[in-house]
Design a protein around this motif. Structure first.
Motif, PDB file in Angstrom:
ATOM      1  N   LYS A 116       0.839  -1.204   0.000  1.00  0.00           N
ATOM      2  CA  LYS A 116       0.000   0.000   0.000  1.00  0.00           C
ATOM      3  C   LYS A 116       0.873   1.252   0.000  1.00  0.00           C
ATOM      4  CE  LYS A 116      -3.857  -2.033   2.514  1.00  0.00           C
ATOM      5  NZ  LYS A 116      -4.522  -2.124   3.812  1.00  0.00           N
ATOM      6  N   ARG A 117       1.960   1.206   0.775  1.00  0.00           N
ATOM      7  CA  ARG A 117       2.887   2.338   0.822  1.00  0.00           C
ATOM      8  C   ARG A 117       3.418   2.656  -0.567  1.00  0.00           C
ATOM      9  NH1 ARG A 117       2.800   6.023   4.195  1.00  0.00           N
ATOM     10  NH2 ARG A 117       2.376   5.219   6.239  1.00  0.00           N
ATOM     11  N   ARG A 118       3.789   1.588  -1.266  1.00  0.00           N
ATOM     12  CA  ARG A 118       4.367   1.786  -2.597  1.00  0.00           C
ATOM     13  C   ARG A 118       3.337   2.372  -3.549  1.00  0.00           C
ATOM     14  NH1 ARG A 118       6.562  -4.041  -2.073  1.00  0.00           N
ATOM     15  NH2 ARG A 118       6.406  -4.225  -4.341  1.00  0.00           N
ATOM     16  N   LEU A 119       2.101   1.902  -3.425  1.00  0.00           N
ATOM     17  CA  LEU A 119       1.045   2.429  -4.297  1.00  0.00           C
ATOM     18  C   LEU A 119       0.736   3.883  -3.915  1.00  0.00           C
ATOM     19  CD1 LEU A 119      -0.906   1.705  -6.574  1.00  0.00           C
ATOM     20  CD2 LEU A 119      -2.583   1.088  -4.844  1.00  0.00           C
ATOM     21  N   ASN A 120       0.754   4.137  -2.608  1.00  0.00           N
ATOM     22  CA  ASN A 120       0.541   5.493  -2.107  1.00  0.00           C
ATOM     23  C   ASN A 120       1.568   6.442  -2.724  1.00  0.00           C
ATOM     24  OD1 ASN A 120      -0.989   7.111  -0.267  1.00  0.00           O
ATOM     25  ND2 ASN A 120       0.793   7.221   1.086  1.00  0.00           N
ATOM     26  N   PHE A 121       2.790   5.934  -2.827  1.00  0.00           N
ATOM     27  CA  PHE A 121       3.866   6.713  -3.433  1.00  0.00           C
ATOM     28  C   PHE A 121       3.599   6.911  -4.928  1.00  0.00           C
ATOM     29  CE2 PHE A 121       7.969   6.969  -5.561  1.00  0.00           C
ATOM     30  CZ  PHE A 121       8.610   7.959  -4.830  1.00  0.00           C
ATOM     31  N   ALA A 122       3.256   5.791  -5.590  1.00  0.00           N
ATOM     32  CA  ALA A 122       3.022   5.858  -7.035  1.00  0.00           C
ATOM     33  C   ALA A 122       1.946   6.885  -7.380  1.00  0.00           C
ATOM     34  CB  ALA A 122       2.622   4.482  -7.568  1.00  0.00           C
ATOM     35  N   ALA A 123       0.889   6.932  -6.540  1.00  0.00           N
ATOM     36  CA  ALA A 123      -0.231   7.831  -6.833  1.00  0.00           C
ATOM     37  C   ALA A 123       0.191   9.297  -6.791  1.00  0.00           C
ATOM     38  CB  ALA A 123      -1.368   7.586  -5.841  1.00  0.00           C
ATOM     39  N   GLY A 124       1.267   9.600  -6.052  1.00  0.00           N
ATOM     40  CA  GLY A 124       1.696  10.989  -5.923  1.00  0.00           C
ATOM     41  C   GLY A 124       2.647  11.453  -7.008  1.00  0.00           C
ATOM     42  N   ILE A 125       3.262  10.499  -7.744  1.00  0.00           N
ATOM     43  CA  ILE A 125       4.274  10.907  -8.722  1.00  0.00           C
ATOM     44  C   ILE A 125       3.819  10.708 -10.160  1.00  0.00           C
ATOM     45  CG2 ILE A 125       6.222  10.444  -7.179  1.00  0.00           C
ATOM     46  CD1 ILE A 125       6.604   7.836  -8.925  1.00  0.00           C
ATOM     47  N   LEU A 126       2.567  10.238 -10.335  1.00  0.00           N
ATOM     48  CA  LEU A 126       2.063   9.921 -11.676  1.00  0.00           C
ATOM     49  C   LEU A 126       2.266  11.055 -12.669  1.00  0.00           C
ATOM     50  CD1 LEU A 126      -1.354   8.198 -11.013  1.00  0.00           C
ATOM     51  CD2 LEU A 126       0.565   7.240 -12.288  1.00  0.00           C
ATOM     52  N   HIS A 127       1.963  12.263 -12.239  1.00  0.00           N
ATOM     53  CA  HIS A 127       1.945  13.388 -13.177  1.00  0.00           C
ATOM     54  C   HIS A 127       3.290  14.104 -13.241  1.00  0.00           C
ATOM     55  CE1 HIS A 127       1.076  14.823  -9.229  1.00  0.00           C
ATOM     56  NE2 HIS A 127       1.004  16.077  -9.566  1.00  0.00           N
ATOM     57  N   LYS A 128       4.335  13.447 -12.726  1.00  0.00           N
ATOM     58  CA  LYS A 128       5.687  14.010 -12.751  1.00  0.00           C
ATOM     59  C   LYS A 128       5.683  15.471 -12.306  1.00  0.00           C
ATOM     60  CE  LYS A 128       7.413  10.765 -16.064  1.00  0.00           C
ATOM     61  NZ  LYS A 128       6.119  10.102 -16.393  1.00  0.00           N
ATOM     62  N   PRO A 129       5.331  15.704 -11.052  1.00  0.00           N
ATOM     63  CA  PRO A 129       5.173  17.082 -10.580  1.00  0.00           C
ATOM     64  C   PRO A 129       6.519  17.805 -10.471  1.00  0.00           C
ATOM     65  CG  PRO A 129       5.011  15.551  -8.761  1.00  0.00           C
ATOM     66  CD  PRO A 129       5.079  14.719  -9.993  1.00  0.00           C
ATOM     67  N   LYS A 130       6.434  19.120 -10.619  1.00  0.00           N
ATOM     68  CA  LYS A 130       7.654  19.922 -10.475  1.00  0.00           C
ATOM     69  C   LYS A 130       8.095  19.996  -9.024  1.00  0.00           C
ATOM     70  CE  LYS A 130       6.648  23.787 -12.858  1.00  0.00           C
ATOM     71  NZ  LYS A 130       6.918  25.103 -13.448  1.00  0.00           N
ATOM     72  N   VAL A 131       7.100  19.905  -8.139  1.00  0.00           N
ATOM     73  CA  VAL A 131       7.392  19.949  -6.712  1.00  0.00           C
ATOM     74  C   VAL A 131       6.789  18.706  -6.070  1.00  0.00           C
ATOM     75  CG1 VAL A 131       6.866  21.126  -4.561  1.00  0.00           C
ATOM     76  CG2 VAL A 131       7.513  22.451  -6.580  1.00  0.00           C
ATOM     77  N   LEU A 132       7.633  17.944  -5.400  1.00  0.00           N
ATOM     78  CA  LEU A 132       7.167  16.682  -4.827  1.00  0.00           C
ATOM     79  C   LEU A 132       7.293  16.748  -3.312  1.00  0.00           C
ATOM     80  CD1 LEU A 132       6.151  13.879  -5.525  1.00  0.00           C
ATOM     81  CD2 LEU A 132       8.511  13.172  -5.906  1.00  0.00           C
TER      82      LEU A 132
END
Ligand SMILES: Nc1ncnc2c1ncn2[C@@H]1O[C@H](COP(=O)(O)OP(=O)(O)OP(=O)(O)O)[C@@H](O)[C@H]1O
Ligand SMILES: [Mg+2]
Lengths: 412, 309
Positions: free
Chosen positions: B138-154
């Motif tokens: 779940k942690r890994r998916l939680n991470f994946a969900a936040g970087i999908l759109h290749k944000p400028k600020v993470l």
């Protein structure tokens, strides 16, 4: 718009993922309908039926008190109940042992009270460990009480005459009285074959060509709206999952507006309602003689109803502030609404006074209009106007719920 | 780019963050290191617009997060500390939703989902509902969900808690990858090792206040402390003591049977000279452990308590 669609897709997926809940939302109302149909439906159908022992302690031992017990041995009730005569102490003892569904106590003086149009009290002891049969017994008694009321309307004069007899009537009086009694008893039997009575009295002008009373069709609109109430209640409950999973906050930090969140959920509830109640509509139309004058209007009405009830329930959930309290708050609205709003009992089955009040409640208003949309009694212009009222109500509830949600859970 | 300027966030009488200022630049991993309740999540909440700062200002990619919240949010990706996923949806469906919420659609969304599933090692479980996942998955998916759109600020809030060591290494590589691709990464953690290995610059936060910030080297030099050297082997005591006594800036901490403990500045540069000295004194060195002054010791020095308690 894209955000709204994303939100809707997500919630629709989640709602349709749980076929068990969908089945319940449809299943509970229709099993209620089935039981009501078995209990009160007039048509001869075969097959095994539940049999409940009903104890009758007749302390009056008169024509009328006898009629009460015979009501439970004749017609559709006779197929469901086995009436047994007993005394009050014996009856109470047997109830305590759980041997019967209900005990009916007809007190001494019952007949004269009825004939004088004085309040007559009939005692009903229900078996708490059974649910359906005692309820039906109680409902049937209520209907008998109704019958007595109508009897006075129809045959009041003869009844007064009977009860005003002095000890030594003249021969002429006897003849007159027995003629009157004959007439009354005739009518009485008509009313005391009780369960179609309500309808027959209310619809006298409809003459011969009127269709036979279809219990299923009569209750159908209310039952479908019962599904919608359950659906609104069940899907609004989902807000607690969202809060527990912290998904609403994440959506908010990703820039999803609260209106898209609530809008997506409302659309999903409308879609589910359309699927669930649309299925009911098709089945009712195919197999149970439900008429559908205008499919589009009927479905539109159901979806509008789903939006209004979903949003109303959502507001109650938010105000409740926690899942358990949300359950209580929504129950406090759902169940009373169902009782008087035409879902548990169709308006045809209710005493007119209660039906009149029931039709003023939001649910009753929707059910009554749904009935006329199904029957084709409503002109298109009125249907549009009604839909306009629903849309306005939904819009107000929508704004309110979005605001409440933000204020209660999503502000930092 | 994240510019936090004199941020203060109070919950009623409780001040969660007090006068915090720092700047995280594109291509850099900026660490926020502090114990439980230090104010890390509160800081992140203020940056991503979930919380309204009580005072101070925050600019993300040049947009003020209060005045132009939507423009700021469009450039941000958040991996929240809580696992924020739909348990009843599958991994793929979750990503589909979070990607769409973050503005992706169509083929771009699909390829982003595919990539994210691959890189977090969840591709073969993509069609399972999340409620059947283990905590680390779940942690890994939680991470994946936040970087999908290749944000400028993470913004990453303790993203590796409960993840097994292998997956953790993998996740940290992904974080480095994001920074290399030009993202500005804010990484909160209470794992000192993670902060040391991952972050280009760091702020140490305690009780809502930033008590030190800079590069790892800068922070270490604040300590001015000597390295700790532990040697095992055979050491003739008298000769060794005599030899070490000649050496400047060196302290003999302990001399036990077969073990020597020394404190000295710049130990790594002086190892070979030390070995020569010891060899001349007839010692035989079999094992060497060098401990550099670390963030833990800095934290102890600054606050008088341990980071993890
Ligand atoms: N909604 C809130 N209301 C009141 N106080 C809060 C709220 N959220 C956080 N706090 C308080 O603010 C302080 C900072 O909390 P925060 O969550 O930012 O800590 P943290 O550094 O993220 O800790 P952790 O490592 O445990 O996640 C704590 O004292 C916490 O109790
Ligand atoms: Mg935190």
């Amino acid at each position: 718009m894209r955000l709204l669609i994303a939100s809707f897709r997500k919630d629709a997926r989640r709602a349709l993922r749980d076929p068990f809940a969908l089945a319940l939302w449809l299943g509970i109302p229709f099993s209620i309908l089935l039981v009501m149909n078995l209990a009160f439906g007039g048509t001869a159908s075969s097959g095994p039926r539940p049999q409940g022992v009903i104890l009758i302690a007749d302390q009056d031992e008169t024509l009328l008190s006898g009629a009460v017990s015979s009501a439970f041995s004749q017609g559709p009730l006779g197929e469901m109940f086995k009436p047994e005569k007993t005394t009050e102490p014996d009856g109470r003892a047997r109830m305590a042992k759980g041997e019967a569904s209900a005990l009916i106590i007809v007190p001494k003086g019952f007949q004269s009270a009825v004939l004088d149009n004085r309040p007559a009290v009939v005692g009903l002891v229900k078996n708490p460990s059974q649910s359906i049969m005692p309820e039906i017994a109680g409902q049937s008694l209520d209907m008998l009480a109704e019958a007595v009321h109508y009897m006075h309307v129809v045959a009041g004069d003869e009844l007064k005459m009977i009860s005003s007899q002095t000890d030594q009537p003249s021969d002429a009086d006897v003849v007159k009285t027995s003629l009157a009694i004959n007439a009354t008893v005739k009518r009485l039997t008509q009313y005391l074959d009780p369960l179609l009575l309500d309808l027959e009295i209310k619809q006298p002008p409809k003459k011969e060509e009127s269709k036979p009373f279809n219990m299923f069709a009569s209750m159908f609109p209310g039952i479908v709206f019962m599904s919608i109430l359950f659906l609104g209640r069940g899907s609004s409950d989902d807000i607690w999952d969202e809060l527990r999973w912290a998904t609403l906050r994440r959506a908010q930090s990703a820039g999803l507006p609260v209106t898209a969140i609530v809008g997506g959920k409302t659309l999903a509830a409308m879609l589910t309602a359309a699927l669930v109640t649309g299925l009911a509509l098709v089945l009712g139309w195919l197999f149970a003689g439900v008429t559908v004058a205008n499919w589009a209007a009927a479905l539109g009405w159901l979806m509008a109803g789903a939006a209004v009830w979903y949003l109303a329930m959502l507001i109650l959930q938010i105000l409740a502030g926690a899942r358990e309290r949300g359950e209580i708050f929504t129950s406090l609205v759902v169940f009373p609404s169902m009782m008087v709003g035409g879902s548990m009992f169709s308006f045809d089955m209710m005493p007119e006074s209660i039906a009149a009040i029931g039709k003023l409640t939001p649910l009753g208003w929707m059910v009554a209009r749904f009935t006329s949309i199904l029957g084709g009694a409503a002109p298109a212009a009125s249907v549009l106007a009604w839909l306009g009222v629903m849309a306005a109500a939904a819009a107000v509830l929508f704004m309110l719920s979005a605001r409440l949600l933000r204020w209660r859970f999503l502000k930092g | 780019m994240i510019e936090v300027d004199h941020l203060r966030k109070a919950y009623g009488p409780l001040v969660a963050v007090e006068d915090a200022s720092f700047t995280a630049r594109p291509g850099e991993i900026f660490g926020l290191l502090g114990p439980n309740g230090a104010g890390k999540s509160t800081t992140i909440g203020c940056i991503c617009g979930l919380l309204t700062p009580t005072a101070g200002s925050i600019r993300v990619s040049g947009h003020d997060v209060v005045a132009s919240a939507q423009s700021a949010k469009r450039t941000i990706g958040v991996v929240p500390q809580e696992i924020a996923l739909y348990e009843d949806l599958t991994a793929r469906e979750n990503l589909d939703y979070w990607g769409a919420v973050q503005g992706l659609g169509g083929a771009a969304l699909n390829s982003a989902i595919q990539e994210a599933l691959q890189s977090t090692g969840l591709a073969d479980r993509a069609r399972e509902p999340v409620k059947r996942f283990s905590g680390g998955m779940k942690r890994r998916l939680n991470f994946a969900a936040g970087i999908l759109h290749k944000p400028k600020v993470l913004l990453l809030d303790e993203p590796t808690v409960g993840v097994d060591p292998q997956s953790r290494v993998h996740l940290l590589d992904l974080v480095r990858g994001q920074a290399k691709a030009g993202a500005c990464v804010l990484y909160t953690t209470h794992y000192m090792e993670e902060a040391e290995t991952l972050c280009d610059r760091l702020a140490i936060i305690d009780h809502g206040r930033i008590i030190a910030q800079g590069t790892l080297e800068e922070l270490r030099s604040m300590l001015g402390e000597r390295d700790l050297l532990r040697l095992t082997g055979v050491f003739p005591e008298q000769a060794v003591r005599a030899a070490l006594a000649q050496e400047p800036e060196l302290e003999l901490l302990g001399f036990e049977d077969g073990q020597l403990r020394l404190a000295l500045a710049r130990a790594s540069e002086r190892l070979s000279r030390l070995f020569e000295l010891l060899g001349a004194a007839g010692a035989e060195v079999r094992g060497t452990t060098l401990t550099r002054p670390n963030l833990e010791s800095l934290f102890i020095k600054l606050t008088g308590k341990e980071l993890r308690e």
